[in-house]
Write a protein that holds these residues in place. Structure first.
Motif, PDB file in Angstrom:
ATOM      1  N   MET A  92       6.076  -6.669 -10.815  1.00 24.35           N
ATOM      2  CA  MET A  92       6.521  -5.710 -11.832  1.00 24.35           C
ATOM      3  C   MET A  92       5.624  -5.716 -13.064  1.00 24.35           C
ATOM      4  O   MET A  92       5.571  -4.747 -13.795  1.00 24.35           O
ATOM      5  N   ARG A  93       4.891  -6.817 -13.291  1.00 25.90           N
ATOM      6  CA  ARG A  93       3.958  -6.817 -14.415  1.00 25.90           C
ATOM      7  C   ARG A  93       2.855  -5.793 -14.182  1.00 25.90           C
ATOM      8  O   ARG A  93       2.250  -5.297 -15.119  1.00 25.90           O
ATOM      9  N   LEU A  94       2.587  -5.479 -12.905  1.00 24.73           N
ATOM     10  CA  LEU A  94       1.571  -4.478 -12.577  1.00 24.73           C
ATOM     11  C   LEU A  94       2.159  -3.073 -12.552  1.00 24.73           C
ATOM     12  O   LEU A  94       1.438  -2.102 -12.389  1.00 24.73           O
ATOM     13  N   LEU A 140       3.516   9.228 -13.806  1.00 23.35           N
ATOM     14  CA  LEU A 140       3.233   8.085 -12.933  1.00 23.35           C
ATOM     15  C   LEU A 140       1.993   8.327 -12.086  1.00 23.35           C
ATOM     16  O   LEU A 140       1.650   9.460 -11.755  1.00 23.35           O
ATOM     17  N   ILE A 141       1.354   7.231 -11.706  1.00 22.56           N
ATOM     18  CA  ILE A 141       0.194   7.284 -10.833  1.00 22.56           C
ATOM     19  C   ILE A 141       0.636   7.736  -9.447  1.00 22.56           C
ATOM     20  O   ILE A 141       1.652   7.282  -8.939  1.00 22.56           O
ATOM     21  N   THR A 142      -0.129   8.622  -8.850  1.00 22.88           N
ATOM     22  CA  THR A 142       0.119   9.002  -7.463  1.00 22.88           C
ATOM     23  C   THR A 142      -0.680   8.055  -6.591  1.00 22.88           C
ATOM     24  O   THR A 142      -1.912   8.034  -6.653  1.00 22.88           O
ATOM     25  N   ALA A 189       5.061   2.990 -19.152  1.00 25.82           N
ATOM     26  CA  ALA A 189       4.212   3.967 -19.833  1.00 25.82           C
ATOM     27  C   ALA A 189       4.730   5.384 -19.596  1.00 25.82           C
ATOM     28  O   ALA A 189       4.685   6.235 -20.495  1.00 25.82           O
ATOM     29  N   GLY A 190       5.211   5.662 -18.392  1.00 26.65           N
ATOM     30  CA  GLY A 190       5.763   6.979 -18.082  1.00 26.65           C
ATOM     31  C   GLY A 190       6.997   7.298 -18.914  1.00 26.65           C
ATOM     32  O   GLY A 190       7.171   8.432 -19.385  1.00 26.65           O
ATOM     33  N   ILE A 191       7.839   6.293 -19.107  1.00 28.10           N
ATOM     34  CA  ILE A 191       9.040   6.478 -19.932  1.00 28.10           C
ATOM     35  C   ILE A 191       8.640   6.796 -21.367  1.00 28.10           C
ATOM     36  O   ILE A 191       9.166   7.730 -21.989  1.00 28.10           O
ATOM     37  N   ARG A 231       0.831  -1.210   0.000  1.00 29.01           N
ATOM     38  CA  ARG A 231       0.000   0.000   0.000  1.00 29.01           C
ATOM     39  C   ARG A 231       0.864   1.259   0.000  1.00 29.01           C
ATOM     40  O   ARG A 231       0.467   2.294  -0.514  1.00 29.01           O
ATOM     41  N   VAL A 232       2.035   1.168   0.586  1.00 30.00           N
ATOM     42  CA  VAL A 232       2.931   2.331   0.641  1.00 30.00           C
ATOM     43  C   VAL A 232       3.736   2.458  -0.651  1.00 30.00           C
ATOM     44  O   VAL A 232       3.888   3.552  -1.186  1.00 30.00           O
ATOM     45  N   THR A 233       4.245   1.343  -1.166  1.00 26.71           N
ATOM     46  CA  THR A 233       5.167   1.396  -2.295  1.00 26.71           C
ATOM     47  C   THR A 233       4.530   1.141  -3.649  1.00 26.71           C
ATOM     48  O   THR A 233       5.157   1.366  -4.672  1.00 26.71           O
TER      49      THR A 233
END
Length: 93
Positions: A30-32, A61-63, A38-40, A23-25
């Motif tokens: 890594m598949r998720l 990136l998603i916050t 996508a950000g790159i 929940r924190v990280t």
């Protein structure tokens, strides 16, 4: 690993700790974490098309959380997850 095997081999406490960590990280798998890739790609496309400022992958990136939570808030989430998984709290002897 099937869920049944995972539950047979992992304690409620350990599962709760991993849930809190995730929940924190963000997702551990890594598949998720496709948003990193996508950000790159998004940053590359934006920069190649003359973005007003240099775009970075992190800009896309998603916050995961809008604000940082206190230790007490995180602990409450851990306790909720523990209860949801049928865990119990042992008092130190």
């Amino acid at each position: 690993m099937p869920v049944g095997e995972l539950l047979a081999r992992t304690s409620s406490r350990e599962l709760t700790e991993w849930m809190a960590y995730e929940r924190v990280t963000g997702p551990l798998d890594m598949r998720l974490r496709g948003e990193i890739n996508a950000g790159i790609i998004a940053a590359t496309v934006a920069n190649a098309n003359g973005a007003k400022r240099t775009a970075k992958p992190g800009d896309f990136l998603i916050t995961w959380f809008k604000r940082k939570r206190t230790v007490q808030e995180l602990w409450q989430e851990v306790m909720k997850a523990n209860t949801a998984l049928g865990g119990s709290i042992r008092k130190p002897e």
